[in-house]
Design an enzyme around this catalytic site. Sequence first.
Site, PDB file in Angstrom:
ATOM      1  N   LYS A 172       8.813  10.992  -0.925  1.00 52.50           N
ATOM      2  CA  LYS A 172      10.053  11.153  -1.681  1.00 52.50           C
ATOM      3  C   LYS A 172      11.003  12.099  -0.948  1.00 52.50           C
ATOM      4  O   LYS A 172      10.564  12.927  -0.142  1.00 52.50           O
ATOM      5  CB  LYS A 172       9.746  11.753  -3.057  1.00 52.50           C
ATOM      6  CG  LYS A 172       8.985  10.851  -4.010  1.00 52.50           C
ATOM      7  CD  LYS A 172       8.712  11.585  -5.316  1.00 52.50           C
ATOM      8  CE  LYS A 172       7.950  10.712  -6.297  1.00 52.50           C
ATOM      9  NZ  LYS A 172       8.789   9.644  -6.854  1.00 52.50           N
ATOM     10  N   ARG A 207       1.170   2.727 -11.468  1.00 50.65           N
ATOM     11  CA  ARG A 207       0.588   1.449 -11.898  1.00 50.65           C
ATOM     12  C   ARG A 207      -0.784   1.226 -11.272  1.00 50.65           C
ATOM     13  O   ARG A 207      -1.616   0.507 -11.834  1.00 50.65           O
ATOM     14  CB  ARG A 207       1.549   0.317 -11.547  1.00 50.65           C
ATOM     15  CG  ARG A 207       1.779   0.096 -10.061  1.00 50.65           C
ATOM     16  CD  ARG A 207       3.061  -0.636  -9.753  1.00 50.65           C
ATOM     17  NE  ARG A 207       4.245   0.182  -9.973  1.00 50.65           N
ATOM     18  CZ  ARG A 207       5.503  -0.222  -9.820  1.00 50.65           C
ATOM     19  NH1 ARG A 207       5.752  -1.470  -9.452  1.00 50.65           N
ATOM     20  NH2 ARG A 207       6.499   0.595 -10.033  1.00 50.65           N
TER      21      ARG A 207
END
Length: 493
Positions: free
Chosen positions: A276, A350
Amino acid sequence: MEFSIKSTSPEKLRTDCLLVGIFEGRKLSDLAKLLDGATEKAISAAVKSGDMEGKAGTTLMLRQLAGVAAPRVLLVGLGKADELNLKGLRASFRAAIKALPAGVDHLATDFAALALKKVSVQQKTAALAEVALDATYKVNAVKEKSVEPHPLQSVSVLLEKSAQAEAELGLKQGQSVGQGVALAKDLGNLPPNICTPSYLGKQAEKLAKEYGFKVEVLDQAAIEKLNMGSFLGVTRGSEEPPRFIVMQHLHGKKSQKPVVLVGKGITFDTGGISLKPGAEMDEMKYDMCGAASVFGVFKALGELKLPLNVVGLIPTCENMPSGRATKPGDILTSMSGQTIEVLNTDAEGRLILCDALTYAERFEPAAVIDIATLTGACVIALGHHVSGLFANNDQLAKALLEAGEQAGDRAWQMPLWDDYQAQLDSNFADMANIGGRAAGSITAACFLSRYTKKYDWAHLDIAGTAWKSGKEKGGTGRPVPLLMSYLLAQAAQ
């Protein structure tokens, strides 16, 4: 904080502050009229002077009124009388608490006696207790000098004796939810060097001991035995060992199928190899707020001893870059046997949730709800006001939407159509872990849906609602109120 129901004459009540509602158009509430008569029209004089119009959330402090035992009377705007609802009541009560000066330790109000369409006394008192605890919450900051607690110590709710029993139930409910919200905030606000997967495991054991839950905290070896290859792929780059937490609140009938709550527990998310940007990366300590909300729900369940069977599943780990970390292009085999091509290691939530969703099958659940700070795309779609809701069952979705409206913790249903599934196609595995920028929150839900074929399932994307940035940075405790509203409705059936 202590809460009580009182039916004494308000003007004779000895408390630090009386909270009195004024409707828009300078209309006095019933309590305001009563006190106005006791104070030789002091309240109507203040209203007529233009200092208090009654607009929602505005406040005016009056002091040392003759004829009133309380040294302070706080006038609070309620907005238009015919438009006041539970949401407005919450907002005005919050504004009033925020306006209290430092010397107010004890507060009394008749807000639960205000007439709201289709809202019971129990619902109103629950809302007041919940808001009082939330509005006075102090961040558990790690500082040399400990943070001073909010001075407010007690709230008295003024009601007729006939409503006392119903009001007491509401106060208990509101306090329990408020305590659950506070726990979720506390866990989310902790720094990631303290709130590690191991720390969450210990907190689960502590909570279980306090309330008599059944708990298991599985270490990496146990997770490997379960063949949770997708979950393990995320934790591979971290020095911190993962944990898989299983909590069980079993207060329903043995024949009752449980509701399973699955909380995403990434205690820090760097994005892994798909690193990130550095700006605001510190806020990725909040990537475990889904897990924190499950802890908060279990705190509230324990306080209420709710007659339900509820299971909490929390896969928790860090997502870090290292020489051992999963790389874009790697293929993981999930607990279900389905293979996943990892195209972006920052789509890691996920990957841990899918194995937990497969594990949930063993409980033969009535419903499974996962809660996750899953996608930035959901923030773009819905902002910070509502959580994204996806479901494979319309009745479950409807129940959660209604629960959110009731709790003032709203969600908005998003599509989960098969049209989007093709975006997850992979040439090399059963599926890819991302479907491109278009409809990012929907394709994330589509990914999870592939692991929920055997039960009714809903997914709450709380990326936009779990915490606040900026000057008021901190966890919100959402969606604990929504989830508890849903579970309370299930218990009442």
